[in-house]
Scaffold this motif. Structure first.
Motif, short mmCIF file in Angstrom:
data_model
loop_
_atom_site.label_atom_id
_atom_site.label_comp_id
_atom_site.label_asym_id
_atom_site.label_seq_id
_atom_site.Cartn_x
_atom_site.Cartn_y
_atom_site.Cartn_z
N VAL A 65 58.76 -13.24 -8.17
CA VAL A 65 58.76 -14.66 -7.87
C VAL A 65 60.12 -15.26 -8.23
CG1 VAL A 65 57.75 -16.90 -8.46
CG2 VAL A 65 56.28 -14.89 -8.23
N VAL A 66 60.65 -16.06 -7.34
CA VAL A 66 61.85 -16.86 -7.61
C VAL A 66 61.41 -18.31 -7.79
CG1 VAL A 66 64.03 -17.72 -6.67
CG2 VAL A 66 63.38 -15.32 -6.34
N THR A 67 61.92 -18.95 -8.85
CA THR A 67 61.52 -20.32 -9.17
C THR A 67 62.72 -21.24 -9.10
OG1 THR A 67 59.79 -19.50 -10.65
CG2 THR A 67 60.41 -21.81 -10.87
N LEU A 68 62.57 -22.35 -8.40
CA LEU A 68 63.57 -23.41 -8.38
C LEU A 68 63.09 -24.53 -9.30
CD1 LEU A 68 64.35 -23.65 -4.54
CD2 LEU A 68 65.28 -22.07 -6.25
N LEU A 69 63.97 -25.00 -10.18
CA LEU A 69 63.61 -26.03 -11.15
C LEU A 69 64.44 -27.28 -10.88
CD1 LEU A 69 63.90 -23.05 -12.86
CD2 LEU A 69 62.56 -24.43 -14.42
N PHE A 70 63.75 -28.41 -10.72
CA PHE A 70 64.39 -29.66 -10.34
C PHE A 70 64.24 -30.68 -11.47
CE2 PHE A 70 62.82 -27.58 -6.51
CZ PHE A 70 63.97 -27.52 -5.73
N ASP A 71 65.33 -31.36 -11.75
CA ASP A 71 65.32 -32.43 -12.75
C ASP A 71 65.32 -33.78 -12.03
OD1 ASP A 71 65.68 -34.19 -14.82
OD2 ASP A 71 67.43 -33.20 -15.67
N GLU A 72 66.45 -34.21 -11.52
CA GLU A 72 66.52 -35.49 -10.82
C GLU A 72 66.40 -35.34 -9.31
OE1 GLU A 72 69.94 -37.71 -12.11
OE2 GLU A 72 69.62 -37.22 -14.21
N THR A 73 66.63 -34.15 -8.79
CA THR A 73 66.58 -33.92 -7.35
C THR A 73 65.16 -34.08 -6.81
OG1 THR A 73 68.44 -32.38 -7.46
CG2 THR A 73 67.03 -32.24 -5.52
#
Length: 416
Positions: free
Chosen positions: A246-254
């Motif tokens: 699994v590849v995970t993308l982590l978003f803060d303000e986006t």
């Protein structure tokens, strides 16, 4: 009160503490004689968990986890001594000052109390009663129990009962500046805060300048995140790789308009693009992260889980691996060995998805822009604009990070 197993040997503790302070002085972290005296006096080993060896308790570079939550996630730490010394310097702590510390552990409050002396005052606040109880016990054991006021409360409200403060030192990662903190400072007061800007954190010393706040210094750092009303969690988007894992993308303000469009992105690519921008083998590029966080649309962090091709190739082993989403595709930064002039490694990107080439090239274009505008941000480049204030136009590039109570900005040097 907690003690290391060899804490009953005062001579050894004194020896370790002296060596730690000698190192801090030699490395330039100690800002003056009062601060040096505090570090030479306060017994750090009384504030770390039971069983912590003195060698670790007095390691100048190492933080110590004081409380872990579910899955071993750090909830409270005793920060690394070099960082504590630097933040005290950022705040300009001096005898006679009244100081509010946000985030309690006891050790840093003791250092502050030692520096401000009998004519000053230190108040420390934390939302976690277990943390404040531990701080209270450590302060008592170290001889500072009657010199620090410990408050259990949500720090989003500050501690108005003892305001106004000459300095506020925040020792937890803050996503925004609580209005109460700024309101409870004296007219010439300073706040030192580890402010998170679209994932990345800098310890900023901020002073009022008219209607907004400007930085006088900035330091790369990391802290456990704020709890309570000031908490802000990252959002996670997981994608299964057809090759496994699994590849995970982590978003803060986006904000992503249609995250479901990325479901099949890993079925396409990777497509590679290279920038011609290089760094030495041990070179630092932390300010590149802030440039991309401020100017690259779709910015995110990337985690490549076990079994994924990205993990096998070491793509996400770079410091703070990051990328960006472009519609149904995304790019991820990578490095390769280089024989180009000026560095041992070259920045590039790999793209995934139907528009993999465009995603990789968008990331590379911003890497080149960062290189043109200067690789290091000046100490006075950061600012915070409370809600309702106007951010003036600028000929220089200005990255904006929109918060709840205001906007943080970074102004980069214009191209000369």
């Amino acid at each position: 009160m907690t003690q290391a197993p060899d804490a009953t040997n005062p001579d050894l503790a004194d020896e370790r503490r002296a060596a730690m302070v000698d190192r801090l002085v030699a490395d330039g972290w100690i800002s003056g004689p009062e601060v040096e005296a505090a570090f030479r006096t306060v017994p750090r080993h009384l504030f770390v968990p039971e069983g912590t060896p003195l060698e670790k308790a007095y390691d100048a570079d190492q933080s110590v986890v004081a409380k872990a939550g579910p899955h071993g996630v750090s909830m409270s730490t005793v920060s690394a001594p070099w960082l504590q010394a630097h933040m005290i310097a950022q705040a300009g702590i001096a005898p006679g000052m009244k100081v509010l510390e946000v985030g309690s552990g006891g050790y840093n409050a003791s250092l502050l109390a030692h520096v401000v002396g009998d004519q000053g005052q230190v108040v420390t606040v934390d939302i976690d009663p277990e943390v404040t109880a531990r701080a209270t016990a450590g302060l008592g054991a170290a001889g500072y129990g009657d010199r620090v006021i410990v408050v259990t409360a949500d720090a989003e409200h500050g501690v108005p009962a003892y305001a106004d403060y000459d300095a506020i030192v925040v020792t937890v990662g803050a996503w925004d500046l609580a209005p109460a903190w700024l309101e409870q400072l004296t007219d010439g007061g300073v706040i030192v805060v580890p402010l998170r800007m679209n994932t990345f954190t800098r310890s900023l010393a901020l002073r009022r300048s008219g209607e907004h706040w400007v930085s006088t210094s900035a330091q790369l750092c990391g802290f456990v995140p704020m709890q309570g009303l000031g908490a802000r969690k990252e959002r996670r988007l997981q994608m299964r790789d057809p090759a496994g894992g699994v590849v995970t993308l982590l978003f803060d303000e986006t904000e992503i308009d249609n995250p479901h469009s990325l479901a099949g992105a890993l079925e396409h690519g990777p497509v590679h693009a290279w920038s011609g921008v290089t760094i030495p083998d041990q070179g630092e590029f932390g300010d590149l992260h802030l440039w991309l966080a401020g100017f690259l649309p779709g910015f995110c962090r990337v985690e490549a889980g076990p079994g994924t091709p990205m993990a096998a190739e070491g793509v996400c082993r770079t410091w703070f691996p990051f990328g960006a989403v472009l519609d149904d595709s995304f790019g991820v930064m990578e490095l390769r060995e280089s024989d180009l002039p000026g560095g041992d490694r070259e920045f590039g990107a790999r793209g995934y998805g139907p528009h993999a080439t465009e995603a990789a090239e968008a990331l590379v274009a911003q890497i080149k822009a960062w290189d043109v505008h200067g690789r290091q941000i000046p100490d006075d480049a950061f600012a915070y604009w409370p809600a309702g204030t106007t951010i003036p136009a600028s000929d220089a590039p200005v990255g904006q990070f929109h918060k709840i109570h205001g906007t943080a900005t970074i102004t980069w040097p214009p191209v000369s």
